[in-house]
Design a protein around this motif. Structure first.
Motif, PDB file in Angstrom:
ATOM      1  N   LEU A  35       0.826  -1.205   0.000  1.00 11.59           N
ATOM      2  CA  LEU A  35       0.000   0.000   0.000  1.00 11.59           C
ATOM      3  C   LEU A  35       0.865   1.262   0.000  1.00 11.59           C
ATOM      4  O   LEU A  35       0.488   2.293  -0.550  1.00 11.59           O
ATOM      5  CB  LEU A  35      -0.931   0.019   1.222  1.00 11.59           C
ATOM      6  CG  LEU A  35      -1.992  -1.078   1.295  1.00 11.59           C
ATOM      7  CD1 LEU A  35      -2.836  -0.903   2.554  1.00 11.59           C
ATOM      8  CD2 LEU A  35      -2.877  -1.082   0.060  1.00 11.59           C
ATOM      9  N   LEU A  36       2.051   1.160   0.618  1.00  4.09           N
ATOM     10  CA  LEU A  36       2.950   2.310   0.704  1.00  4.09           C
ATOM     11  C   LEU A  36       3.562   2.658  -0.646  1.00  4.09           C
ATOM     12  O   LEU A  36       4.019   3.789  -0.850  1.00  4.09           O
ATOM     13  CB  LEU A  36       4.067   2.041   1.719  1.00  4.09           C
ATOM     14  CG  LEU A  36       3.627   1.825   3.164  1.00  4.09           C
ATOM     15  CD1 LEU A  36       4.830   1.468   4.034  1.00  4.09           C
ATOM     16  CD2 LEU A  36       2.943   3.080   3.708  1.00  4.09           C
ATOM     17  N   SER A  37       3.589   1.695  -1.562  1.00  4.01           N
ATOM     18  CA  SER A  37       4.218   1.940  -2.860  1.00  4.01           C
ATOM     19  C   SER A  37       3.221   2.336  -3.945  1.00  4.01           C
ATOM     20  O   SER A  37       3.604   2.641  -5.063  1.00  4.01           O
ATOM     21  CB  SER A  37       4.981   0.683  -3.315  1.00  4.01           C
ATOM     22  OG  SER A  37       4.087  -0.367  -3.632  1.00  4.01           O
ATOM     23  N   LEU A  38       1.929   2.338  -3.614  1.00  4.57           N
ATOM     24  CA  LEU A  38       0.927   2.692  -4.610  1.00  4.57           C
ATOM     25  C   LEU A  38       0.991   4.182  -4.944  1.00  4.57           C
ATOM     26  O   LEU A  38       1.039   5.018  -4.048  1.00  4.57           O
ATOM     27  CB  LEU A  38      -0.481   2.362  -4.102  1.00  4.57           C
ATOM     28  CG  LEU A  38      -0.900   0.902  -4.046  1.00  4.57           C
ATOM     29  CD1 LEU A  38      -2.330   0.796  -3.527  1.00  4.57           C
ATOM     30  CD2 LEU A  38      -0.785   0.238  -5.398  1.00  4.57           C
ATOM     31  N   PRO A  39       0.970   4.535  -6.220  1.00  3.02           N
ATOM     32  CA  PRO A  39       0.896   5.954  -6.593  1.00  3.02           C
ATOM     33  C   PRO A  39      -0.407   6.563  -6.078  1.00  3.02           C
ATOM     34  O   PRO A  39      -1.429   5.876  -5.982  1.00  3.02           O
ATOM     35  CB  PRO A  39       0.897   5.908  -8.130  1.00  3.02           C
ATOM     36  CG  PRO A  39       1.474   4.567  -8.484  1.00  3.02           C
ATOM     37  CD  PRO A  39       1.047   3.647  -7.384  1.00  3.02           C
ATOM     38  N   VAL A  40      -0.367   7.856  -5.739  1.00  2.00           N
ATOM     39  CA  VAL A  40      -1.549   8.528  -5.197  1.00  2.00           C
ATOM     40  C   VAL A  40      -2.717   8.442  -6.173  1.00  2.00           C
ATOM     41  O   VAL A  40      -3.865   8.232  -5.776  1.00  2.00           O
ATOM     42  CB  VAL A  40      -1.231  10.009  -4.871  1.00  2.00           C
ATOM     43  CG1 VAL A  40      -2.490  10.750  -4.472  1.00  2.00           C
ATOM     44  CG2 VAL A  40      -0.205  10.086  -3.748  1.00  2.00           C
ATOM     45  N   PRO A  83      -1.607   5.641 -13.044  1.00  2.00           N
ATOM     46  CA  PRO A  83      -0.158   5.434 -13.018  1.00  2.00           C
ATOM     47  C   PRO A  83       0.191   3.961 -12.859  1.00  2.00           C
ATOM     48  O   PRO A  83      -0.581   3.185 -12.309  1.00  2.00           O
ATOM     49  CB  PRO A  83       0.291   6.252 -11.803  1.00  2.00           C
ATOM     50  CG  PRO A  83      -0.920   6.333 -10.937  1.00  2.00           C
ATOM     51  CD  PRO A  83      -2.087   6.383 -11.870  1.00  2.00           C
ATOM     52  N   LYS A  84       1.354   3.604 -13.360  1.00  2.00           N
ATOM     53  CA  LYS A  84       1.797   2.221 -13.287  1.00  2.00           C
ATOM     54  C   LYS A  84       2.237   1.878 -11.871  1.00  2.00           C
ATOM     55  O   LYS A  84       3.009   2.604 -11.251  1.00  2.00           O
ATOM     56  CB  LYS A  84       2.974   1.978 -14.243  1.00  2.00           C
ATOM     57  CG  LYS A  84       2.703   2.426 -15.676  1.00  2.00           C
ATOM     58  CD  LYS A  84       1.601   1.628 -16.324  1.00  2.00           C
ATOM     59  CE  LYS A  84       1.395   2.064 -17.772  1.00  2.00           C
ATOM     60  NZ  LYS A  84       0.307   1.336 -18.435  1.00  2.00           N
ATOM     61  N   ALA A  85       1.731   0.763 -11.351  1.00  2.00           N
ATOM     62  CA  ALA A  85       2.159   0.285 -10.039  1.00  2.00           C
ATOM     63  C   ALA A  85       3.509  -0.402 -10.183  1.00  2.00           C
ATOM     64  O   ALA A  85       3.849  -0.885 -11.257  1.00  2.00           O
ATOM     65  CB  ALA A  85       1.127  -0.693  -9.477  1.00  2.00           C
ATOM     66  N   LEU A  94      -5.727  -9.200  -4.415  1.00  2.00           N
ATOM     67  CA  LEU A  94      -6.760  -8.319  -3.888  1.00  2.00           C
ATOM     68  C   LEU A  94      -6.995  -7.104  -4.762  1.00  2.00           C
ATOM     69  O   LEU A  94      -7.162  -7.217  -5.962  1.00  2.00           O
ATOM     70  CB  LEU A  94      -6.433  -7.901  -2.444  1.00  2.00           C
ATOM     71  CG  LEU A  94      -6.186  -9.080  -1.483  1.00  2.00           C
ATOM     72  CD1 LEU A  94      -5.737  -8.572  -0.138  1.00  2.00           C
ATOM     73  CD2 LEU A  94      -7.429  -9.920  -1.342  1.00  2.00           C
ATOM     74  N   LEU A  95      -6.972  -5.921  -4.183  1.00  2.00           N
ATOM     75  CA  LEU A  95      -7.420  -4.742  -4.906  1.00  2.00           C
ATOM     76  C   LEU A  95      -6.494  -4.346  -6.044  1.00  2.00           C
ATOM     77  O   LEU A  95      -6.827  -3.494  -6.852  1.00  2.00           O
ATOM     78  CB  LEU A  95      -7.592  -3.558  -3.947  1.00  2.00           C
ATOM     79  CG  LEU A  95      -6.373  -3.118  -3.132  1.00  2.00           C
ATOM     80  CD1 LEU A  95      -5.620  -2.036  -3.861  1.00  2.00           C
ATOM     81  CD2 LEU A  95      -6.814  -2.610  -1.779  1.00  2.00           C
ATOM     82  N   LEU A  96      -5.312  -4.966  -6.134  1.00  2.00           N
ATOM     83  CA  LEU A  96      -4.389  -4.607  -7.191  1.00  2.00           C
ATOM     84  C   LEU A  96      -4.611  -5.404  -8.463  1.00  2.00           C
ATOM     85  O   LEU A  96      -3.880  -5.259  -9.424  1.00  2.00           O
ATOM     86  CB  LEU A  96      -2.934  -4.823  -6.716  1.00  2.00           C
ATOM     87  CG  LEU A  96      -2.564  -4.028  -5.472  1.00  2.00           C
ATOM     88  CD1 LEU A  96      -1.146  -4.340  -5.056  1.00  2.00           C
ATOM     89  CD2 LEU A  96      -2.705  -2.548  -5.750  1.00  2.00           C
TER      90      LEU A  96
END
Length: 229
Positions: A35-40, A83-85, A94-96
């Motif tokens: 979750l910390l690496s997800l773009p805003v 944006p690219k994860a 899950l949500l990704l």
């Protein structure tokens, strides 16, 4: 291979209607760390802009309604809104599951294949002054054996059981730390404690993401309460 559900065991104080902590494996901790690496932009899109706290939803809407005429030639709305994860994120379930990873991004070189790479086929190679329009493929790191991939992929090792607190503090599980937590929360009646195994799927993953931005009682909000639509 990514799964659609992640299981974890909750220790619940039924008198206080509160999750004290969860016993979790590598898959859940990888999910949390990711979750910390997800773009805003990805976070806003996942939660939908109308449920965002503050003005970020409005900012997202501004980009969405802005004409492409105002963007630089090598830019697009999708680069901001979708944006690219990171590559690691694409291996977390899950949500990704509907988020594109950087492994799907297009890269280009000139026809002479000099040591330059661009993400715009209209870019000019500084060596030969030719368009860099020869498409190349980005290859993400993969492991030969599926078993090795599950152990080596993600962020943390899979041979450890982790303790995840209600406020998402994560630490290796130990008997001593469990006892210390019961004392910290002043739990005197062991009979009031309940163990419950729960599954975290797409819906719970989105609720957890939202709760993590709004509360420090995240697990309680997701599994015992209601944080709203």
């Amino acid at each position: 291979m990514a799964t659609s559900k992640v299981s974890l065991k909750l220790l619940i104080d039924t008198k206080g209607n509160k999750v004290l902590f969860a016993e979790a494996g590598k898959d859940f901790v990888d999910f949390l760390f990711n979750l910390l690496s997800l773009p805003v932009g990805t976070v806003i899109r996942l939660l939908t802009k109308h449920s965002m706290v503050g003005a970020l939803g409005n900012l997202y809407d501004s980009v969405e309604t802005l004409s492409e005429t105002y963007l630089q030639p090598n830019q697009s709305k999708d680069a901001i809104l979708k944006p690219k994860a990171p590559v690691t994120a694409s291996n977390v379930p899950l949500l990704l599951s509907d988020v594109e990873s950087v492994s799907g991004k297009k890269f280009y070189m000139c026809q002479s294949f000099h040591r330059n790479v661009a993400d715009d086929p209209h870019a000019i190679c500084p060596h030969c002054n030719e368009y860099m329009n020869s498409k190349i493929t980005y290859i993400a790191r993969k492991f030969a054996e599926e078993g090795s991939s599950e152990e080596l992929g993600g962020y943390v090792k899979g041979v450890v059981t982790y303790m995840v607190m209600d406020d998402l503090v994560v630490k290796p599980m130990s008997t001593i730390s469990s006892i210390a937590l019961l004392q910290k929360f002043s739990v005197k009646e062991v009979g009031a404690l309940e163990e419950r195994v729960v599954d975290l799927g797409m819906d719970e993953g989105l609720k957890l993401l939202k709760a993590s931005l709004q509360s420090k009682a995240v697990l309680t909000s997701v599994f015992l309460g209601n944080i709203g639509a």
